[in-house]
Design an enzyme around this catalytic site. Structure first.
Site, PDB file in Angstrom:
ATOM      1  N   GLY A   1       6.882 -68.978  71.767  1.00 18.70           N
ATOM      2  CA  GLY A   1       7.071 -68.938  73.568  1.00 18.70           C
ATOM      3  C   GLY A   1       6.472 -67.425  74.004  1.00 18.70           C
TER       4      GLY A   1
ATOM      5  N   GLU B   1       6.599 -70.306  65.221  1.00 22.55           N
ATOM      6  CA  GLU B   1       5.824 -70.852  66.200  1.00 22.55           C
ATOM      7  C   GLU B   1       5.015 -70.851  67.493  1.00 22.55           C
ATOM      8  OE1 GLU B   1       8.644 -73.854  66.439  1.00 22.55           O
ATOM      9  OE2 GLU B   1       8.992 -74.454  64.278  1.00 22.55           O
ATOM     10  N   PRO B   2       4.052 -69.760  67.023  1.00 22.69           N
ATOM     11  CA  PRO B   2       3.074 -68.942  68.232  1.00 22.69           C
ATOM     12  C   PRO B   2       2.024 -70.400  68.379  1.00 22.69           C
ATOM     13  CG  PRO B   2       3.126 -67.699  65.937  1.00 22.69           C
ATOM     14  CD  PRO B   2       3.203 -68.439  66.247  1.00 22.69           C
ATOM     15  N   GLY B   3       2.315 -70.496  69.816  1.00 20.53           N
ATOM     16  CA  GLY B   3       1.096 -70.918  70.203  1.00 20.53           C
ATOM     17  C   GLY B   3       0.216 -70.235  71.219  1.00 20.53           C
ATOM     18  N   ARG B   4       0.696 -69.860  72.221  1.00 20.41           N
ATOM     19  CA  ARG B   4       0.399 -69.996  73.396  1.00 20.41           C
ATOM     20  C   ARG B   4      -0.485 -67.815  73.091  1.00 20.41           C
ATOM     21  NH1 ARG B   4       1.326 -71.114  78.691  1.00 20.41           N
ATOM     22  NH2 ARG B   4       2.669 -72.235  77.669  1.00 20.41           N
TER      23      ARG B   4
ATOM     24  N   ARG C   1      -3.240 -76.993  83.556  1.00 19.48           N
ATOM     25  CA  ARG C   1      -2.159 -75.804  84.103  1.00 19.48           C
ATOM     26  C   ARG C   1      -1.590 -75.471  85.201  1.00 19.48           C
ATOM     27  NH1 ARG C   1      -1.761 -70.997  82.371  1.00 19.48           N
ATOM     28  NH2 ARG C   1       0.433 -71.943  81.777  1.00 19.48           N
TER      29      ARG C   1
ATOM     30  N   CYS D   1     -10.517 -86.704  93.249  1.00 13.98           N
ATOM     31  CA  CYS D   1      -9.638 -87.435  94.214  1.00 13.98           C
ATOM     32  C   CYS D   1      -8.157 -87.173  94.623  1.00 13.98           C
ATOM     33  CB  CYS D   1     -10.267 -89.037  94.784  1.00 13.98           C
ATOM     34  SG  CYS D   1     -12.524 -88.904  94.099  1.00 13.98           S
TER      35      CYS D   1
ATOM     36  N   TYR E   1      -2.880 -74.752  75.863  1.00 16.03           N
ATOM     37  CA  TYR E   1      -2.576 -75.430  76.489  1.00 16.03           C
ATOM     38  C   TYR E   1      -4.160 -75.656  78.159  1.00 16.03           C
ATOM     39  CZ  TYR E   1       1.702 -74.505  74.683  1.00 16.03           C
ATOM     40  OH  TYR E   1       2.626 -74.605  73.736  1.00 16.03           O
TER      41      TYR E   1
HETATM   42  C1  PLP Z   1       5.309 -75.189  72.083  1.00 18.79           C
HETATM   43  C2  PLP Z   1       6.438 -75.552  70.548  1.00 18.79           C
HETATM   44  C3  PLP Z   1       5.787 -73.834  70.561  1.00 18.79           C
HETATM   45  C4  PLP Z   1       4.637 -72.806  70.577  1.00 18.79           C
HETATM   46  O1  PLP Z   1       4.597 -72.487  72.022  1.00 18.79           O
HETATM   47  P1  PLP Z   1       4.035 -71.668  72.962  1.00 18.79           P
HETATM   48  O2  PLP Z   1       4.989 -70.824  74.187  1.00 18.79           O
HETATM   49  O3  PLP Z   1       2.942 -71.860  73.245  1.00 18.79           O
HETATM   50  O4  PLP Z   1       4.608 -70.179  71.706  1.00 18.79           O
HETATM   51  C5  PLP Z   1       7.243 -73.801  69.553  1.00 18.79           C
HETATM   52  N1  PLP Z   1       7.514 -74.279  68.430  1.00 18.79           N
HETATM   53  C6  PLP Z   1       7.911 -75.909  68.894  1.00 18.79           C
HETATM   54  C7  PLP Z   1       8.891 -76.810  69.096  1.00 18.79           C
HETATM   55  C8  PLP Z   1       7.001 -76.356  70.272  1.00 18.79           C
HETATM   56  O5  PLP Z   1       7.006 -77.437  70.748  1.00 18.79           O
END
Ligand code: PLP
Length: 422
Positions: free
Chosen positions: A242, A277-280, A317, A347, A376
């Site tokens: 997050g 659980e970092p993604g972004r 996005r 379109c 994303y």
């Molecule tokens: C989407 C998600 C993440 C990653 O979120 P980011 O904002 O990209 O860090 C981590 N854990 C869970 C369960 C998610 O659904």
């Protein structure tokens, strides 16, 4: 910090000119920087370790950017994977993530996906509801296995930039209340197909303020302490992802060391294995989408449209979340900036990346880069309007590799077949 810089008047990814990749691969194309991916992962890990956290598991959220080469880059640094489908489990395994470092999240796992996860030796299944707990127990018993589970709690805090990516309020579909979590944890401890090991939360995405996270994490600590006081062993605390990425129009997200310090302070004295659980924050800044200007179309009413060869199917996005991406010319020209509506060829009016954006001078044929598009971006791309799926390129130093080629039209059409009566 990222590795997309101007060198000799043009934009590079590490030591490769973006124009060279655009020439060789065509546009639109995603370009990722290995050095940036590695840097973001290690900065976070080092910050957590520096705060004295015991061997934190950093399970990169695969959904942010699920390219196998990106996953392999992170796996080589010891990353785990947070996955939300069987497809993502398969990607993580293919990239060399050890199954024990895979965390399986998501509100709607099917029995088939749960069985696949258990047979693959996935390290933790995050349980989002009571019916799901019962289903995992059933599948575990059928397979003669005990599923290692964590209960996902919805801490009921407000966080996350956009309503569509906020997940931690009580009226979101994710997780259970604290009271429910205590009850489910105790139940799970008595179920033959389950081994509860921890609790987990994930309150939203693109969070730029540590306060709601600190509030949620303090509540999570309280839960761990209550469970332990009831005599239930709790080995793991998974705090989700997050953390925001800088998109240039929002408040600067907290630095990883401030995040780590907040966690250390909230969790002082708690002996537990932490997971994240970092993604972004890992992937966003590590990628750009390179597109070509097709036309500059001035309407008599005064609007000026910059028509690109990239569209909302390549980068969803802005249409989906009203997201802002910085747009830079790949080879900046001298001259006066001008205001544009930047649009793609699809379109529908939703295919608008931004309106009234003041940009440096551009001409038809020029290349532009959408910055901060590594998360994303390609992962959400589609073939809408029967546009070919956008290719992906990974750069490392002076080298680059096409890690997902652009399909051919034959590839696209070969997936479909006529019905027998046609
Ligand atoms: C989407 C998600 C993440 C990653 O979120 P980011 O904002 O990209 O860090 C981590 N854990 C869970 C369960 C998610 O659904």
């Amino acid at each position: 910090m990222n590795h997309f810089e101007l060198q000799g008047g043009e934009l590079y990814c590490e030591d490769v000119p973006l124009a060279k990749i655009a020439e060789a691969v065509g546009t639109p194309v995603y370009v990722y920087s290995s050095a940036t991916l590695e840097r973001h992962f290690t900065v976070l890990r080092d910050a957590l370790v520096a705060e004295g956290l015991r061997a934190p598991l950093i399970a990169y959220a695969v959904k942010a950017n699920s390219n196998v080469a990106v996953l392999a880059t992170l796996a080589a640094l010891g990353a785990g994977a947070d996955v939300v489908s069987e497809g993502e489990i398969r990607r993580a395994l293919k990239a060399g993530v050890p199954p024990g470092r895979i965390v399986f999240s998501g509100v709607g796992k099917t029995a088939g996906e749960i069985a696949f996860a258990l047979q693959s030796g996935v390290g933790e299944i995050n349980v989002e509801s009571e019916p799901e707990l019962n289903l995992i127990n059933k599948v575990g018993q059928e397979l003669g296995l005990r599923a290692t589970v964590a209960i996902r709690v919805n801490p009921d805090v407000e966080a996350g930039g956009h309503a569509k990516i906020s997940t931690g309020k009580a009226d979101n579909k994710f997780g259970v209340s604290f009271g429910e979590a205590e009850r489910l944890y105790a139940n799970a401890a008595n179920m033959a197909g389950l081994r509860p090991v921890g609790v987990t939360c994930h309150i939203g995405s693109q969070i730029t303020d540590l306060a709601p996270m600190a509030a949620a994490f303090a509540k999570m600590r309280g839960l761990v302490e209550r469970l332990r006081a009831e005599g239930l062993p709790v080995e793991r605390l998974d705090l989700g992802g997050g953390l925001g990425a800088p998109y240039f129009n929002t408040p600067e997200p907290p630095a990883p060391d401030a995040y780590a310090a907040m966690i250390a302070q909230t969790m002082r004295g708690l002996d537990i294995q932490f997971a994240f659980e970092p993604g972004r924050m890992v992937a966003a800044n590590a990628g750009v989408l390179v597109a070509r200007v097709l036309h500059i179309h001035e309407r008599p009413e005064g609007r000026r449209f910059l028509v690109l060869d990239a569209a909302m199917n390549d980068l969803l996005r802005p249409a989906m979340y009203d997201a802002y991406h910085d747009i830079r010319p790949v080879k900046p020209r001298d001259g006066e900036p001008a205001a544009y509506d930047v649009v793609g060829p699809i379109c529908e009016t939703g295919d608008t990346f931004t309106r009234d954006r003041t940009l440096p001078p551009l001409e038809p044929g020029d290349l532009v880069a959408f910055m901060t598009a590594g998360a994303y971006g390609a992962a959400m791309a589609s073939e809408y309007n029967s546009r070919l799926l956008v290719p992906e390129v990974l750069v490392k130093g002076a080298e680059y590799a096409v890690v997902r080629p652009r399909p051919t039209y034959e590839d696209m059409l070969a997936r479909e077949r006529p019905a027998p009566w046609l």
